[in-house]
Design a protein around this motif. Structure first.
Motif, PDB file in Angstrom:
ATOM      1  N   PRO A   1      -9.061  -6.934   4.315  1.00 12.36           N
ATOM      2  CA  PRO A   1      -8.007  -7.930   4.087  1.00 12.36           C
ATOM      3  C   PRO A   1      -8.510  -9.366   4.190  1.00 12.36           C
ATOM      4  CG  PRO A   1      -7.883  -7.112   6.326  1.00 12.36           C
ATOM      5  CD  PRO A   1      -8.977  -6.323   5.646  1.00 12.36           C
TER       6      PRO A   1
ATOM      7  N   CYS B   1      -3.337  -9.956   0.973  1.00 11.53           N
ATOM      8  CA  CYS B   1      -4.037 -10.836   0.032  1.00 11.53           C
ATOM      9  C   CYS B   1      -3.106 -11.947  -0.439  1.00 11.53           C
ATOM     10  CB  CYS B   1      -4.528 -10.054  -1.190  1.00 11.53           C
ATOM     11  SG  CYS B   1      -5.333  -8.487  -0.801  1.00 11.53           S
TER      12      CYS B   1
ATOM     13  N   HIS C   1      -7.752 -14.843  -3.724  1.00 10.17           N
ATOM     14  CA  HIS C   1      -8.069 -13.670  -2.908  1.00 10.17           C
ATOM     15  C   HIS C   1      -9.483 -13.223  -3.265  1.00 10.17           C
ATOM     16  CE1 HIS C   1      -7.359 -11.183  -6.489  1.00 10.17           C
ATOM     17  NE2 HIS C   1      -6.257 -11.895  -6.659  1.00 10.17           N
TER      18      HIS C   1
ATOM     19  N   CYS D   1     -10.237  -7.562  -1.922  1.00 10.67           N
ATOM     20  CA  CYS D   1      -9.151  -7.645  -0.942  1.00 10.67           C
ATOM     21  C   CYS D   1      -8.196  -6.466  -1.047  1.00 10.67           C
ATOM     22  CB  CYS D   1      -8.373  -8.945  -1.115  1.00 10.67           C
ATOM     23  SG  CYS D   1      -7.023  -9.126   0.072  1.00 10.67           S
ATOM     24  N   ASP D   2      -8.017  -5.753   0.049  1.00  9.07           N
ATOM     25  CA  ASP D   2      -7.030  -4.681   0.147  1.00  9.07           C
ATOM     26  C   ASP D   2      -6.786  -4.408   1.624  1.00  9.07           C
ATOM     27  OD1 ASP D   2      -9.238  -3.217   1.038  1.00  9.07           O
ATOM     28  OD2 ASP D   2      -9.486  -2.136  -0.850  1.00  9.07           O
ATOM     29  N   ASN D   3      -6.058  -3.336   1.911  1.00 10.57           N
ATOM     30  CA  ASN D   3      -5.747  -3.027   3.311  1.00 10.57           C
ATOM     31  C   ASN D   3      -7.003  -2.781   4.138  1.00 10.57           C
ATOM     32  OD1 ASN D   3      -3.072  -3.283   2.810  1.00 10.57           O
ATOM     33  ND2 ASN D   3      -2.633  -1.107   2.656  1.00 10.57           N
TER      34      ASN D   3
ATOM     35  N   GLU E   1      -4.897  -5.651   9.079  1.00  9.25           N
ATOM     36  CA  GLU E   1      -4.408  -6.339   7.900  1.00  9.25           C
ATOM     37  C   GLU E   1      -2.933  -6.702   8.045  1.00  9.25           C
ATOM     38  OE1 GLU E   1      -3.116  -2.101   7.134  1.00  9.25           O
ATOM     39  OE2 GLU E   1      -4.839  -3.094   8.077  1.00  9.25           O
TER      40      GLU E   1
ATOM     41  N   GLY F   1       0.808  -1.217   0.000  1.00 13.39           N
ATOM     42  CA  GLY F   1       0.000   0.000   0.000  1.00 13.39           C
ATOM     43  C   GLY F   1       0.838   1.262   0.000  1.00 13.39           C
TER      44      GLY F   1
END
Length: 736
Positions: free
Chosen positions: A326, A312, A317, A321-323, A307, A295
């Motif tokens: 998560p 991921c 995933h 899915c990201d920060n 997270e 990120g």
């Protein structure tokens, strides 16, 4: 590869994604792995990794349908459907270095202030042990939420917390060496999930870590991150208040205090270990750069439930899915004491078709992987994909006695059981004498007195239907016959409820792992002894309870489905209105026969599956040579050349360089390695694969990447790449 001149065949590009298949021929390795006689030990060790990666090319083909999976560097279990991975017959609850040798199990040194010590530690994977945290192999019939949309797929069901990575200190930490005692000047550095985890601060349930990619640079030196940023250390300066470094990222410049963080656009950078000596050429610093995977963060603080650094997986995933959402999160506690908990836990649920579950036979989606590719769970294959179709329908037939000479009933309404495409699809067993009869087709007639008569089709006598046995069920279940296909033999029961007021006739296909499958046949009337039609109504306008899996009514399911024994039930909603039931029987059926091969692997894991008799054969002849042992005969094979043109004569020859070629003359950039396929290098139709680094440790990294080509080079269409990084888990691979 600036400055390198490859041999003439270099223009005939062979993609690295096809490695190592082009080095084998008809189940034999058609290659030598060549190490320089002047090579360092790291090259020799790396050559061993390359040889290990070629082992899958040595095999024989035999007849048969039994599946096998051979795994090196990981663990494979064959499992019944519906079984949890933590079962004692499967993986149990803990996976460690005894299962995957690349997992860390060693000592870690911690030195903070005046307290220094070493501690035994290891990393492991824990598999969920409760209903709420289970991970298991399922079908649409056995899933926690049964659903026809799974069709006849076999998939991995993983609930929240079902997979957990744990970094375990095997002995208590000393006071002063607790995780919260760490600082920028005295960090705690762990070999954590395939990457260096540098902890610079902590509280009871939170840690501050350097998350970005780490480069040790000299003044004027540049490096490239995995997401393509160019990072340059311009110079360093020192003053009474602080040491500083001037850094550029893609041309944007900033001066950063030692152990401080600055933003350059969307990229965060941090510098440490600044050295400012007389003369810019002696300036050095460690530059930590945030990347897309983190990120943009170079350093970050995480609390329990936040997270993970890489939130991921790569192969599996969730779409979002990201920060902020998560798939993998920290589990942190006790960081101010002797027994810290530093875990990473699976934070999603895979229990519906919307979750894109890993499935057997799906080349693109059969793996659940941990962040960074540190470890993965792979659904390799089922024991067999060899099936035969069977059908249950109603017919009008003339029925004869056991001799076949006399018709006992003309135009009888019967139920026909037929196997499509196989002789002797059924076995009848006479209840009293226990004599048996194999046949292609079986017919069942209901009677008021004897309940049911079984007939077999005599293909050697005009396909006459001859009486074999009479079953008196009197409203109870009776064994009738077996469905046979290769090694599968499945008992079938008949339940003819001919008592007053009842008009049920059920056919039950018995399960071993899961429940039975029950098919309903409608009688003409209570105690009538006559069959009307398949299902509860003619052309089955009423479908309730026509087909049951255990107590679950699947009559209205519009998709095929599969029992845990491997039996496929074809679209009940569509078939019953045609007055028939259809199913398909595997050649391996039931417990310990119809199973799924599941592998848990990590760095260095290779897995080869076979069906129909592909069996790995050990390589018993030497395929490793010194460059001084290579003559015309050896050049007639493919060659894997380990080591650069400074230590390997064949590498220099393939690159068109005079041996030995050092430094910039090698054509290899400092701090990097190359993997390159040169077609027709020494002999037409044979390739040379160069695995060479600027230094021995760079070569060692490249050989590890080549050993894991199935994952590290998958999708690489280029014939040449450069490799950089501190470990194979974090290696950056860029087309050259």
């Amino acid at each position: 590869m600036a400055g390198a001149t490859l041999a003439a065949g270099a223009l005939a590009a062979t993609p690295l994604s096809s490695y190592p298949t082009f080095l084998g021929n008809n189940g034999q390795v058609d290659a030598f792995v060549v190490v320089g006689a002047d090579a360092q030990p790291a090259d020799i060790v790396g050559a061993g990794d390359v040889v290990a990666g070629l082992s899958a090319l040595s095999y024989t083909m035999t007849s048969g349908t039994t599946a096998t999976v051979v795994t090196e560097g990981g663990k494979t279990e064959d499992m019944d459907i519906g079984t949890r991975l933590n079962a004692s017959t499967a993986f149990t609850s803990t996976i460690d270095d005894s299962d995957i040798p690349s997992f860390f199990d060693d000592q870690v040194s911690i030195s903070i202030g005046g307290v220094s010590d070493t501690y035994d530690a290891h990393e492991e994977i824990r598999l969920g042990t409760t209903d709420a945290t289970s991970i298991s192999i399922e079908t649409g019939l056995t899933a926690s939420s049964p659903d026809e949309d799974f069709t006849d797929a076999i998939f991995l069901q993983a609930l929240t917390g079902s997979v957990k990575y744990k970094y375990v200190f095997d002995e208590a930490l000393s006071a002063g060496n607790y995780i919260n005692d760490s600082t920028d000047n005295d960090p705690i550095i762990l070999n954590f999930m395939g990457r260096e985890l540098r902890i610079t601060d902590a509280s009871s349930n939170s840690i501050t870590v350097d998350t970005g990619e780490r480069f040790v640079l000299k003044a004027g030196e540049s490096a490239t991150t995995s997401d393509g940023k160019t990072v340059t250390l311009v110079q360093t300066t020192s003053s009474s208040s602080s040491d500083k470094a001037q850094v550029t990222v893609n041309g944007d410049s900033a001066v950063v205090n030692e152990d401080s963080v600055r933003n350059l656009g969307s990229t965060e950078i941090k510098v440490s270990d600044v050295i400012d000596s007389d003369g810019i050429e002696f300036d050095t610093a460690t530059v930590i750069v945030g990347t897309a995977a983190t990120g943009g963060e170079a350093s970050d603080t995480f609390s329990d439930g936040d997270e993970y650094v890489i939130p991921c997986g790569t192969l599996w995933h969730t779409d979002g899915c990201d920060n902020d959402d998560p798939d993998w999160v920290w589990s942190l506690s006790g960081l101010t004491g002797t027994t810290p908990v530093i875990d990473v836990s699976f934070n999603e649920r895979i229990d519906s078709t919307d979750d894109n579950p890993p499935m057997v036979g799906d080349d693109e989606n059969h793996v659940l992987d941990l962040p960074g590719g540190f470890a993965w769970i792979s659904l390799d294959k089922a024991a067999t994909n060899d099936y035969q179709d069977y059908e249950i329908t109603d017919r009008i037939k003339d029925l004869r006695d056991s001799t076949g000479n006399n018709i006992v009933t003309s135009g009888a309404h019967v139920i026909e059981f037929s196997g499509e495409g196989n002789d002797d699809s059924f076995t009848l067993t006479e209840p009293v004498s226990s004599t048996t009869k194999s046949t292609d087709n079986i017919y069942v007639q209901l009677t008021t007195g004897e309940a049911a008569r079984l007939f077999w089709e005599d293909s050697n006598d005009g396909n006459k239907l001859r009486n074999f046995a009479n079953i008196s069920t009197n409203g109870t279940t009776a064994s009738a016959f077996n469905i046979d296909y290769q090694s599968a033999s499945i008992p079938v029961d008949i339940e003819a409820l001919l008592q007053a007021g009842q008009s049920n006739f059920n056919i039950t296909v018995n399960g071993e792992v899961g429940s039975d499958v029950k098919f309903f046949i409608q009688e003409t009337g209570a105690n009538s002894g006559a069959i009307d039609y398949v299902g509860h109504s003619d052309s089955d306008t009423t479908q309730t309870n026509d087909v049951l899996y255990g107590t679950r009514d699947i009559s209205g399911w519009e998709e095929n489905t599969m029992t845990p024994d491997g039996l496929k039930i074809f679209n009940p909603d569509s078939n019953a209105p045609s007055d028939k039931y259809k199913m398909s029987v595997p050649s391996e059926f039931g417990s310990n026969d119809f199973q799924v091969f599941v592998t848990i692997g990590g760095s260095g894991t290779s897995s080869t599956s076979s069906s129909g008799g592909k069996t790995l054969v050990p390589i018993t002849t030497s395929i490793t040579k010194l460059d001084t042992e290579i003559g015309a005969a050896e050049k007639a094979k493919n060659l894997v050349l380990v080591g650069g043109p400074a230590v390997n004569r064949l590498t220099a020859e393939a690159m068109g360089l005079a041996y030995p070629a050092y430094g910039s003359a090698s054509g290899i950039t400092e701090g990097t390695a190359m993997i390159s396929v040169i077609s027709d290098a020494f002999t037409t139709g044979k390739a040379a694969v160069i695995v060479a680094g600027y230094e021995a440790e760079n070569t060692r990294l490249a050989t590890s990447v080549l050993q894991q080509a199935a994952t590290k080079l998958a999708g690489v269409s280029a014939s040449s790449v450069t490799v950089t990084g501190a470990s194979v888990a974090s290696a950056q691979i860029v087309a050259a």
